[in-house]
Design a protein around this motif. Structure first.
Motif, PDB file in Angstrom:
ATOM      1  N   PHE A   1       9.055  -4.626  -8.631  1.00 12.78           N
ATOM      2  CA  PHE A   1       7.941  -5.068  -9.463  1.00 12.78           C
ATOM      3  C   PHE A   1       6.865  -5.732  -8.616  1.00 12.78           C
ATOM      4  O   PHE A   1       5.680  -5.632  -8.909  1.00 12.78           O
ATOM      5  CB  PHE A   1       8.446  -6.031 -10.542  1.00 12.78           C
ATOM      6  CG  PHE A   1       8.977  -5.318 -11.754  1.00 12.78           C
ATOM      7  CD1 PHE A   1       8.121  -4.649 -12.610  1.00 12.78           C
ATOM      8  CD2 PHE A   1      10.333  -5.312 -12.046  1.00 12.78           C
ATOM      9  CE1 PHE A   1       8.591  -3.985 -13.727  1.00 12.78           C
ATOM     10  CE2 PHE A   1      10.823  -4.649 -13.156  1.00 12.78           C
ATOM     11  CZ  PHE A   1       9.948  -3.984 -14.007  1.00 12.78           C
ATOM     12  N   ARG A   2       7.283  -6.416  -7.551  1.00 15.80           N
ATOM     13  CA  ARG A   2       6.298  -7.046  -6.673  1.00 15.80           C
ATOM     14  C   ARG A   2       5.365  -6.003  -6.072  1.00 15.80           C
ATOM     15  O   ARG A   2       4.138  -6.191  -6.031  1.00 15.80           O
ATOM     16  CB  ARG A   2       7.013  -7.818  -5.565  1.00 15.80           C
ATOM     17  CG  ARG A   2       6.051  -8.397  -4.526  1.00 15.80           C
ATOM     18  CD  ARG A   2       6.782  -9.154  -3.435  1.00 15.80           C
ATOM     19  NE  ARG A   2       5.866  -9.539  -2.379  1.00 15.80           N
ATOM     20  CZ  ARG A   2       6.215 -10.236  -1.306  1.00 15.80           C
ATOM     21  NH1 ARG A   2       7.476 -10.624  -1.161  1.00 15.80           N
ATOM     22  NH2 ARG A   2       5.332 -10.531  -0.375  1.00 15.80           N
TER      23      ARG A   2
ATOM     24  N   ALA B   1      -0.923  -2.173  -7.683  1.00 20.23           N
ATOM     25  CA  ALA B   1      -1.635  -1.920  -8.942  1.00 20.23           C
ATOM     26  C   ALA B   1      -2.039  -0.448  -9.060  1.00 20.23           C
ATOM     27  O   ALA B   1      -3.231  -0.121  -9.133  1.00 20.23           O
ATOM     28  CB  ALA B   1      -2.866  -2.824  -9.060  1.00 20.23           C
ATOM     29  N   PRO B   2      -1.069   0.453  -9.091  1.00 17.89           N
ATOM     30  CA  PRO B   2      -1.385   1.891  -9.089  1.00 17.89           C
ATOM     31  C   PRO B   2      -2.067   2.321 -10.385  1.00 17.89           C
ATOM     32  O   PRO B   2      -1.914   1.687 -11.426  1.00 17.89           O
ATOM     33  CB  PRO B   2      -0.008   2.544  -8.960  1.00 17.89           C
ATOM     34  CG  PRO B   2       0.924   1.560  -9.601  1.00 17.89           C
ATOM     35  CD  PRO B   2       0.383   0.217  -9.212  1.00 17.89           C
TER      36      PRO B   2
ATOM     37  N   ALA C   1      -0.893   6.836  -7.262  1.00 17.79           N
ATOM     38  CA  ALA C   1       0.307   6.892  -8.111  1.00 17.79           C
ATOM     39  C   ALA C   1       1.524   6.481  -7.284  1.00 17.79           C
ATOM     40  O   ALA C   1       1.602   6.777  -6.090  1.00 17.79           O
ATOM     41  CB  ALA C   1       0.521   8.301  -8.670  1.00 17.79           C
ATOM     42  N   LEU C   2       2.466   5.804  -7.922  1.00 23.10           N
ATOM     43  CA  LEU C   2       3.762   5.516  -7.309  1.00 23.10           C
ATOM     44  C   LEU C   2       4.782   6.462  -7.919  1.00 23.10           C
ATOM     45  O   LEU C   2       4.895   6.570  -9.139  1.00 23.10           O
ATOM     46  CB  LEU C   2       4.174   4.063  -7.559  1.00 23.10           C
ATOM     47  CG  LEU C   2       3.273   2.985  -6.942  1.00 23.10           C
ATOM     48  CD1 LEU C   2       3.879   1.609  -7.171  1.00 23.10           C
ATOM     49  CD2 LEU C   2       3.064   3.227  -5.452  1.00 23.10           C
ATOM     50  N   ASP C   3       5.535   7.131  -7.059  1.00 21.04           N
ATOM     51  CA  ASP C   3       6.462   8.171  -7.494  1.00 21.04           C
ATOM     52  C   ASP C   3       7.885   7.629  -7.601  1.00 21.04           C
ATOM     53  O   ASP C   3       8.272   6.701  -6.896  1.00 21.04           O
ATOM     54  CB  ASP C   3       6.425   9.322  -6.481  1.00 21.04           C
ATOM     55  CG  ASP C   3       7.178  10.545  -6.963  1.00 21.04           C
ATOM     56  OD1 ASP C   3       7.342  10.690  -8.194  1.00 21.04           O
ATOM     57  OD2 ASP C   3       7.589  11.350  -6.128  1.00 21.04           O
ATOM     58  N   ASP C   4       8.662   8.225  -8.516  1.00 22.96           N
ATOM     59  CA  ASP C   4      10.103   7.928  -8.647  1.00 22.96           C
ATOM     60  C   ASP C   4      10.398   6.451  -8.860  1.00 22.96           C
ATOM     61  O   ASP C   4      11.391   5.920  -8.362  1.00 22.96           O
ATOM     62  CB  ASP C   4      10.880   8.414  -7.418  1.00 22.96           C
ATOM     63  CG  ASP C   4      10.852   9.920  -7.273  1.00 22.96           C
ATOM     64  OD1 ASP C   4      10.677  10.601  -8.304  1.00 22.96           O
ATOM     65  OD2 ASP C   4      10.990  10.420  -6.149  1.00 22.96           O
ATOM     66  N   VAL C   5       9.541   5.762  -9.586  1.00 25.23           N
ATOM     67  CA  VAL C   5       9.780   4.342  -9.858  1.00 25.23           C
ATOM     68  C   VAL C   5      11.072   4.197 -10.661  1.00 25.23           C
ATOM     69  O   VAL C   5      11.291   4.898 -11.644  1.00 25.23           O
ATOM     70  CB  VAL C   5       8.593   3.724 -10.622  1.00 25.23           C
ATOM     71  CG1 VAL C   5       8.937   2.322 -11.119  1.00 25.23           C
ATOM     72  CG2 VAL C   5       7.364   3.676  -9.722  1.00 25.23           C
ATOM     73  N   GLY C   6      11.918   3.275 -10.214  1.00 16.63           N
ATOM     74  CA  GLY C   6      13.211   3.085 -10.850  1.00 16.63           C
ATOM     75  C   GLY C   6      14.345   3.742 -10.096  1.00 16.63           C
ATOM     76  O   GLY C   6      15.509   3.508 -10.391  1.00 16.63           O
TER      77      GLY C   6
END
Length: 240
Positions: A160-161, A167-168, A149-154
């Motif tokens: 985006f790259r 590809a989480p 998982a990727l956390d705190d996206v944004g």
């Protein structure tokens, strides 16, 4: 000074678990393990202290290990729930990390496909994301059976790259986007963009959901998983 291992064994360091739930039904599908300390109430202070003493790697790995141990040996959980556990990029690229992961595999092999390694973002560690070894270690973790998982996206350094390269399995949108979502058309547009992106790839989790109107708005946009005080505060595991 006591070792980090001893502090975990003596419950000076421990974990609180916050539910992650389906939208709109609020059924629990996962928990996130959050590190706590009896002496330092603020986890950020704790991490800063250990970083200053070059003990971040030890704290990060032991925290991950004991979170898994506590969760999967607890009787107060349902069998199919996932566990999200935070980990720093700097830990992943360490030379000793593969050996540590083999320790986890040895002790918790039946649960590997229920463990989601949630990669923490830090501006100080932003360069690590571009190192080839980082992406290779992520691929290795996937091959072993872990979810990513990727956390705190944004909010942090994720682009985006990086999302495309890694590809989480899960993308966790920062709580900024859930606050006042029902009245912010700009936030709705961004959340809708991620909903569309995740339709055939990752699963989207909206963090920081606290108000019913924002939950209803998220559901209308197409968000299917949420986390926040509206679903439950961090604490002990909840049984059926």
């Amino acid at each position: 000074m006591k070792s980090i291992e001893k502090l975990f064994k003596e419950k000076e360091y421990y974990h609180a678990f916050q539910p992650i739930c389906s939208i709109p039904g609020k059924e629990r599908i996962a928990y996130e393990a959050l590190l706590r300390s009896k002496e330092n109430g603020n986890p950020e202070v704790l991490f800063q202290l250990v970083k200053e003493t070059n003990a971040l790697l030890e704290l990060d790995t032991r925290s991950l290990y004991y979170a898994i141990l506590t969760f999967f040996r607890s009787s107060d959980r349902e069998g199919g729930e996932l566990l999200f556990v935070n980990i720093f990029p700097s830990t992943i690229v360490e030379a000793t990390f593969p050996a540590f992961i083999q320790e986890v595999v040895r002790d918790f092999e039946p649960y590997l496909n229920q463990i989601v390694l949630e990669i923490n973002e830090s501006i100080m560690e932003g360069k690590i994301w571009n190192e080839p070894i980082f992406l290779q270690r992520i691929m290795d973790l996937r091959d072993i059976g872990f979810l990513i998982a990727l956390d705190d996206v944004g909010e942090g350094t994720t682009t985006f790259r990086k999302i495309i390269e890694i590809a989480p399995d899960f993308i966790k949108m920062d709580r900024f986007f859930s606050q006042n979502l029902s009245v912010s058309h700009d936030k709705q547009k961004v959340v809708r963009l991620f909903v569309e992106y995740c339709r055939d790839a990752s699963q989207l989790i909206l963090e920081g959901v606290e108000e019913e109107e924002d939950l209803a708005c998220a559901a209308s946009i197409g968000v299917t998983i949420g986390q926040g005080y509206l679903f439950g505060k961090p604490g002990a595991l909840l049984g059926k």
